[in-house]
Write an enzyme that holds these catalytic residues in place. Structure first.
Site, PDB file in Angstrom:
ATOM      1  N   TYR A 163       0.849  -1.206   0.000  1.00  0.00           N
ATOM      2  CA  TYR A 163       0.000   0.000   0.000  1.00  0.00           C
ATOM      3  C   TYR A 163       0.882   1.252   0.000  1.00  0.00           C
ATOM      4  O   TYR A 163       0.467   2.324  -0.420  1.00  0.00           O
ATOM      5  CB  TYR A 163      -0.963  -0.007   1.191  1.00  0.00           C
ATOM      6  CG  TYR A 163      -2.110   0.966   1.037  1.00  0.00           C
ATOM      7  CD1 TYR A 163      -2.971   0.884  -0.056  1.00  0.00           C
ATOM      8  CD2 TYR A 163      -2.318   1.989   1.967  1.00  0.00           C
ATOM      9  CE1 TYR A 163      -4.020   1.783  -0.202  1.00  0.00           C
ATOM     10  CE2 TYR A 163      -3.365   2.888   1.816  1.00  0.00           C
ATOM     11  CZ  TYR A 163      -4.212   2.782   0.729  1.00  0.00           C
ATOM     12  OH  TYR A 163      -5.244   3.681   0.569  1.00  0.00           O
ATOM     13  N   LYS A 171      -3.141   8.471   3.791  1.00  0.00           N
ATOM     14  CA  LYS A 171      -4.462   8.220   4.388  1.00  0.00           C
ATOM     15  C   LYS A 171      -4.449   8.523   5.890  1.00  0.00           C
ATOM     16  O   LYS A 171      -5.475   8.943   6.451  1.00  0.00           O
ATOM     17  CB  LYS A 171      -4.904   6.777   4.143  1.00  0.00           C
ATOM     18  CG  LYS A 171      -5.216   6.436   2.677  1.00  0.00           C
ATOM     19  CD  LYS A 171      -6.378   7.216   2.110  1.00  0.00           C
ATOM     20  CE  LYS A 171      -6.848   6.643   0.780  1.00  0.00           C
ATOM     21  NZ  LYS A 171      -7.819   7.519   0.106  1.00  0.00           N
TER      22      LYS A 171
HETATM   23  N1  LIG Z   1     -10.802   0.431  -4.235  1.00  0.00           N
HETATM   24  C1  LIG Z   1     -10.420   0.152  -3.004  1.00  0.00           C
HETATM   25  O1  LIG Z   1     -10.075  -0.980  -2.657  1.00  0.00           O
HETATM   26  C2  LIG Z   1     -10.401   1.246  -1.961  1.00  0.00           C
HETATM   27  C3  LIG Z   1     -10.325   0.896  -0.599  1.00  0.00           C
HETATM   28  C4  LIG Z   1     -10.294   1.896   0.351  1.00  0.00           C
HETATM   29  C5  LIG Z   1     -10.343   3.215  -0.039  1.00  0.00           C
HETATM   30  N2  LIG Z   1     -10.408   3.533  -1.365  1.00  0.00           N
HETATM   31  C6  LIG Z   1     -10.446   4.956  -1.732  1.00  0.00           C
HETATM   32  O2  LIG Z   1     -11.632   5.227  -2.437  1.00  0.00           O
HETATM   33  C7  LIG Z   1     -11.430   6.412  -3.199  1.00  0.00           C
HETATM   34  C8  LIG Z   1     -11.959   6.191  -4.617  1.00  0.00           C
HETATM   35  O3  LIG Z   1     -11.151   5.261  -5.295  1.00  0.00           O
HETATM   36  P1  LIG Z   1     -11.765   4.069  -6.177  1.00  0.00           P
HETATM   37  O4  LIG Z   1     -11.185   2.815  -5.632  1.00  0.00           O
HETATM   38  O5  LIG Z   1     -13.202   4.219  -6.323  1.00  0.00           O
HETATM   39  O6  LIG Z   1     -11.042   4.270  -7.587  1.00  0.00           O
HETATM   40  P2  LIG Z   1     -11.460   5.174  -8.855  1.00  0.00           P
HETATM   41  O7  LIG Z   1     -10.285   5.091  -9.782  1.00  0.00           O
HETATM   42  O8  LIG Z   1     -12.770   4.777  -9.395  1.00  0.00           O
HETATM   43  O9  LIG Z   1     -11.584   6.631  -8.231  1.00  0.00           O
HETATM   44  C9  LIG Z   1     -10.448   7.444  -7.972  1.00  0.00           C
HETATM   45  C10 LIG Z   1     -10.820   8.804  -8.513  1.00  0.00           C
HETATM   46  O10 LIG Z   1      -9.773   9.753  -8.189  1.00  0.00           O
HETATM   47  C11 LIG Z   1      -9.741  10.643  -9.289  1.00  0.00           C
HETATM   48  N3  LIG Z   1      -8.534  11.460  -9.337  1.00  0.00           N
HETATM   49  C12 LIG Z   1      -7.244  11.085  -9.329  1.00  0.00           C
HETATM   50  N4  LIG Z   1      -6.455  12.180  -9.468  1.00  0.00           N
HETATM   51  C13 LIG Z   1      -7.287  13.253  -9.562  1.00  0.00           C
HETATM   52  C14 LIG Z   1      -7.098  14.650  -9.734  1.00  0.00           C
HETATM   53  N5  LIG Z   1      -5.884  15.192  -9.865  1.00  0.00           N
HETATM   54  N6  LIG Z   1      -8.174  15.454  -9.789  1.00  0.00           N
HETATM   55  C15 LIG Z   1      -9.434  14.937  -9.680  1.00  0.00           C
HETATM   56  N7  LIG Z   1      -9.680  13.631  -9.531  1.00  0.00           N
HETATM   57  C16 LIG Z   1      -8.615  12.802  -9.472  1.00  0.00           C
HETATM   58  C17 LIG Z   1      -9.833   9.700 -10.498  1.00  0.00           C
HETATM   59  O11 LIG Z   1     -10.087  10.440 -11.680  1.00  0.00           O
HETATM   60  C18 LIG Z   1     -10.968   8.807 -10.049  1.00  0.00           C
HETATM   61  O12 LIG Z   1     -12.213   9.350 -10.408  1.00  0.00           O
HETATM   62  C19 LIG Z   1      -9.957   6.743  -3.094  1.00  0.00           C
HETATM   63  O13 LIG Z   1      -9.754   7.711  -2.077  1.00  0.00           O
HETATM   64  C20 LIG Z   1      -9.361   5.423  -2.649  1.00  0.00           C
HETATM   65  O14 LIG Z   1      -8.111   5.570  -1.964  1.00  0.00           O
HETATM   66  C21 LIG Z   1     -10.444   2.582  -2.325  1.00  0.00           C
END
Ligand SMILES: NC(=O)c1ccc[n+]([C@@H]2O[C@H](COP(=O)([O-])OP(=O)(O)OC[C@H]3O[C@@H](n4cnc5c(N)ncnc54)[C@H](O)[C@@H]3O)[C@@H](O)[C@H]2O)c1
Length: 260
Positions: A161, A168
Site C-alpha cells: 500500500y 491516508k
Molecule cells: N478500491 C479500493 O479498494 C479502496 C479501498 C479503500 C479506499 N479507497 C479509496 O476510495 C477512493 C476512490 O477510489 P476508487 O477505488 O473508487 O477508484 P477510482 O479510480 O474509481 O476513483 C479514484 C478517482 O480519483 C480521481 N482522481 C485522481 N487524481 C485526480 C485529480 N488530480 N483530480 C481529480 N480527480 C482525481 C480519479 O479520476 C478517479 O475518479 C480513493 O480515495 C481510494 O483511496 C479505495
C-alpha cells in the site's frame, strides 16, 4: 437496488460527489445509493476522457450536472462550487472519493518516496479534502456532512500500500480536525474505510488481487464488500440518522480490520 436508508431519507437534500471514473468507482456506488435515498446530485470527474465514460451513467441516474475537475489545476474545484452555488445556493453534503500517487512512488518503498511524489499524493488525496470542506462551509449555513474515503493502511502496514498509508493517515487526522472546527456550524465530517474493491485506482496497487483474496478469507463475514456497500454507509452518514456521529473512521470491510 435496495435502498440503504429509507427512500425518502435524503429527499430535498443536495449533494456533490467528487471522483467519478467509471461504473466500478466507489464514487459511483455512493452516487447510486444517495440518489436512491432521494438526494439530488452534482458529480465531478477528472477530465474530458473520463467524462466520455461517466456521462452515460450520469444521464441514466440522473445527476443534475457532471463537471470536469482536475484537483491539481488551480481554480477547477472553485469552478465546481460556483456551479453548485449558482444552481442550488446551498449544499447539504459532499463526498470526496479521490486518491492519486505517482506510480514509482506508490510501488516503491515509503523510505524512497520522492519529495515531488509525496507532495502530489498529499495534495490530490488529502489537501483536496480540506479544500472541499473550505468551499462547502459557506454553502452549509444550515449544517451538512462531508465524507472522504480512507483505508486501513492508514493504521497498519499493509504490504504494497506504500506511500498511500501515510497519506491516508494524514487524511484521517484531517477528518478529526475538520470535525472539531466545523462542528459548531452543524457540519459533520466522516472518513469511510472500505475493504479492498476492484476499481481503476486499486489496479495501481501491486498484486491487488492478493488483497482481494485476503479480504474474503480474513473478514468475519467471509465476504468482500462492494461499492454499493460503501454507498449504503455513505447515505446513512449524510442522513439525519447519523446526527450524533462526527470525526470518526467508519469501516465497511466485513470486519476484516478487527482480525489479527
Ligand atoms: N478500491 C479500493 O479498494 C479502496 C479501498 C479503500 C479506499 N479507497 C479509496 O476510495 C477512493 C476512490 O477510489 P476508487 O477505488 O473508487 O477508484 P477510482 O479510480 O474509481 O476513483 C479514484 C478517482 O480519483 C480521481 N482522481 C485522481 N487524481 C485526480 C485529480 N488530480 N483530480 C481529480 N480527480 C482525481 C480519479 O479520476 C478517479 O475518479 C480513493 O480515495 C481510494 O483511496 C479505495
Amino acid at each position: 437496488m435496495v435502498s440503504p436508508v429509507p427512500a425518502t431519507a435524503l429527499t430535498g437534500r443536495r449533494g456533490l460527489v467528487v471522483g467519478l471514473a467509471d461504473e466500478r468507482s466507489i464514487a459511483w456506488g455512493c452516487a447510486r445509493a444517495l440518489h436512491a435515498a432521494g438526494a439530488q446530485l452534482i458529480g465531478t470527474c477528472l477530465n474530458a476522457k473520463a467524462a466520455a465514460v461517466v456521462r452515460p451513467l450520469a444521464e441514466a441516474l440522473p445527476l443534475e450536472a457532471l463537471i470536469e475537475c482536475n484537483l491539481e489545476r488551480e481554480g477547477e474545484l472553485e469552478r465546481v462550487f460556483r456551479v453548485v452555488a449558482e444552481r442550488w445556493g446551498r449544499l447539504d453534503f459532499a463526498v470526496h472519493s479521490v486518491a492519486f500517487a505517482p506510480g514509482a512512488d506508490l510501488t516503491g518503498r515509503v523510505v524512497d518516496a520522492s519529495r515531488a511524489g509525496f507532495l502530489r499524493a498529499m495534495d490530490v488525496s488529502c489537501h483536496s479534502f480540506l479544500r472541499v470542506a473550505r468551499l462547502a462551509e459557506p454553502l452549509m449555513a444550515d449544517g451538512g456532512a462531508l465524507v472522504t474515503m480512507s483505508y486501513h493502511g492508514a493504521h497498519r502496514v499493509v504490504q504494497r500500500y506504500g506511500l498511500m498509508g501515510p497519506v491516508k493517515a494524514a487524511l484521517e487526522a484531517s477528518v478529526r480536525y475538520l470535525a472539531a472546527e466545523l462542528g459548531c456550524r452543524g457540519i459533520r465530517v466522516h472518513a469511510v474505510s472500505p475493504g479492498p474493491i476492484a476499481t481503476r485506482a486499486a489496479s495501481g496497487i501491486d498484486r491487488f488481487d492478493e488483497l482481494l483474496e485476503r479480504a474474503a478469507a480474513e473478514a468475519p463475514s467471509r465476504q468482500r464488500v462492494t461499492a454499493a456497500d460503501v454507498g449504503a454507509l455513505c447515505a446513512f452518514l449524510v442522513s439525519d440518522a447519523a446526527r450524533g456521529l462526527t470525526g470518526q473512521v467508519s469501516y465497511v470491510d466485513g470486519g476484516q480490520h478487527i482480525m489479527a
